[in-house]
Design an enzyme around this catalytic site. Sequence first.
Site, short mmCIF file in Angstrom:
data_model
loop_
_atom_site.label_atom_id
_atom_site.label_comp_id
_atom_site.label_asym_id
_atom_site.label_seq_id
_atom_site.Cartn_x
_atom_site.Cartn_y
_atom_site.Cartn_z
N GLY A 29 37.38 6.09 -16.77
CA GLY A 29 38.08 4.55 -17.48
C GLY A 29 39.11 4.49 -16.13
CG ASN A 30 39.74 0.33 -15.25
OD1 ASN A 30 40.65 -0.53 -15.81
ND2 ASN A 30 38.68 0.74 -15.91
NE ARG A 31 47.21 5.19 -14.07
CZ ARG A 31 48.63 4.93 -12.74
NH1 ARG A 31 49.72 4.50 -12.34
NH2 ARG A 31 48.34 6.87 -13.26
CB SER A 32 42.33 -2.78 -16.88
OG SER A 32 41.73 -4.54 -17.85
CB ALA A 96 39.42 -2.98 -14.38
#
Length: 221
Positions: A29-32, A96
Amino acid sequence: LAPPRLAGRRVLVSAGPTFEDIDPVRFIGNRSSGKMGFAVAAAARRLGAEVTLVAGPVALDTPAGVRRVDVRRAAQMREAVLAALPDHDVYIGAAAVADYAPAETLPQKLKKAGESLQITLVRTADILADVAAHAARPRLVVGFAAETQDLEAYARDKLHRKGLDLIAANDVSRAGHGFEGDDNALSVFWREGRRDIAHGPKTAVARELMDLVADRLEAEA
Ligand code: C5P
């Protein structure tokens, strides 16, 4: 009393991260946080637009009056966006989206073995570029660009390469600009122009961005 600026317009927004599953319990995943995209959807609605919001996995309430479609992976986000696309005046890609996803999702939990592990990742489709090249392309296609250097050069390159009308760039190397937080600042570029939106709450930044979107729609009419 004048009608709100986006009355009668249909706006499609994508927001949040995507989660790309490795196995039933792990993902990339990512930090969005999705806050910027949700603020954009809320601002568009308040300006009178009919708004569809395609959201990755986020912990946010749906803005009042907005139609929301939840997705998880980049491939699902692409399907949901393309299915919703016809008859929209504006697409705003604020998600994102993962650039790479595991080549396969394992049906069972991956077992611990050996000192190292390799997972093959494959490129995902670029949703924004696909929307811009689509037969049902909205009048205005807007992208986001998170950059850490040479903001204008990279943003303008993306504008041309992806066939966009507007690109909203933020300098994520500066504290309090972009991911996770409640504040942001944007430099917005189009072929013949630029507007800087001052640092402030994402809700206020989103409102200014939507005013600029309304300006550009009127300029193109
Ligand atoms: O090239 P880059 O990923 O930095 O471009 C960012 C913009 O492209 C964002 O608007 C993002 O939502 C969109 N994007 C997309 N699909 C991808 C990758 C990025 O729509 N696979």
